[in-house]
Write an enzyme that holds these catalytic residues in place. Structure first.
Site, short mmCIF file in Angstrom:
data_model
loop_
_atom_site.label_atom_id
_atom_site.label_comp_id
_atom_site.label_asym_id
_atom_site.label_seq_id
_atom_site.Cartn_x
_atom_site.Cartn_y
_atom_site.Cartn_z
N VAL A 107 0.88 -1.17 0.00
CA VAL A 107 0.00 0.00 0.00
C VAL A 107 0.91 1.21 0.00
O VAL A 107 1.82 1.32 0.83
CB VAL A 107 -0.92 0.07 1.24
N TYR A 166 -4.79 0.20 9.61
CA TYR A 166 -5.25 -1.19 9.56
C TYR A 166 -6.12 -1.55 10.76
O TYR A 166 -7.15 -2.20 10.61
CB TYR A 166 -4.07 -2.15 9.43
N LYS A 174 -7.42 4.24 3.08
CA LYS A 174 -8.63 3.61 3.63
C LYS A 174 -9.55 3.14 2.50
O LYS A 174 -10.10 2.04 2.54
CB LYS A 174 -9.35 4.61 4.54
N LEU A 196 3.58 3.78 12.48
CA LEU A 196 2.41 3.96 13.35
C LEU A 196 1.17 4.39 12.58
O LEU A 196 0.05 3.99 12.92
CB LEU A 196 2.73 4.95 14.46
N LYS A 201 -5.97 11.94 3.41
CA LYS A 201 -7.20 12.25 2.68
C LYS A 201 -8.12 11.03 2.60
O LYS A 201 -9.11 11.06 1.89
CB LYS A 201 -6.86 12.73 1.26
N GLY A 202 -7.75 9.94 3.27
CA GLY A 202 -8.57 8.74 3.25
C GLY A 202 -8.34 7.84 2.05
O GLY A 202 -9.09 6.89 1.83
#
Length: 158
Positions: free
Chosen positions: A72, A118, A85, A112, A81-82
């Site tokens: 990722v 996650y 996710k 971190l 900014k997400g």
């Protein structure tokens, strides 16, 4: 099964984001996305090869039902900014479509922000028995990983 999801912004002047691995429709443009029409904000690779999951028996005998997130990455200017996710959520949907029941990944214990991401997405750290013959990603020497997993809930949409 294996795929690379790509998050693309359509221009530096707005926050529209497109995530996919196949054909896109961008504004009036249909077809394969051209990088000169936007910029890559992030990527995620997910597969069912399960090279980094323990197994009993020969290596050619693969684990089934588990999707593994192997990478990722989000461009520094596009962080917070997400995007990561959204990429993880899309990878979960893809894994479900492959018939997977769970997802797994390794996360650098010193990252971190990734650990928060996650855990916020429902992944749990799995304790690996000491001295276990447990495959880990090949990276720089000295990097330690947490092995994390998540059970996939069947998609509730009809």
């Amino acid at each position: 099964m294996r795929t690379c999801l790509v998050a693309v912004t359509d221009s530096p002047f707005n926050d529209k984001l497109y995530i996919g691995c196949e054909d896109f429709k961008l504004g009036g443009f249909e077809g394969k996305f051209s990088i000169n029409r936007g910029s890559v904000a992030g990527i995620l690779t997910v597969d069912t090869v399960a090279d980094f999951l323990p197994r009993k028996g020969p290596l050619r005998q693969r684990r089934t039902g588990i999707a593994y997130i192997s990478n990722v990455a989000v461009r520094e200017a596009d962080r917070q900014k997400g995007i990561a996710k959204m990429l993880v959520a899309k990878s979960e949907a893809r894994a479900r479509s492959w018939g997977c029941r769970s997802m797994a990944l390794h996360c650098d214990i010193n990252n971190l922000a990734a650990m928060r991401l996650y855990k916020g997405q429902g992944f749990k750290c799995i304790k690996v028995p000491e001295n276990a013959k447990w495959p880990e990603p090949k990276t720089s020497p000295g990097i330690q990983f947490n092995f994390m997993m998540k059970l996939l809930v069947p998609d509730a949409t009809p």
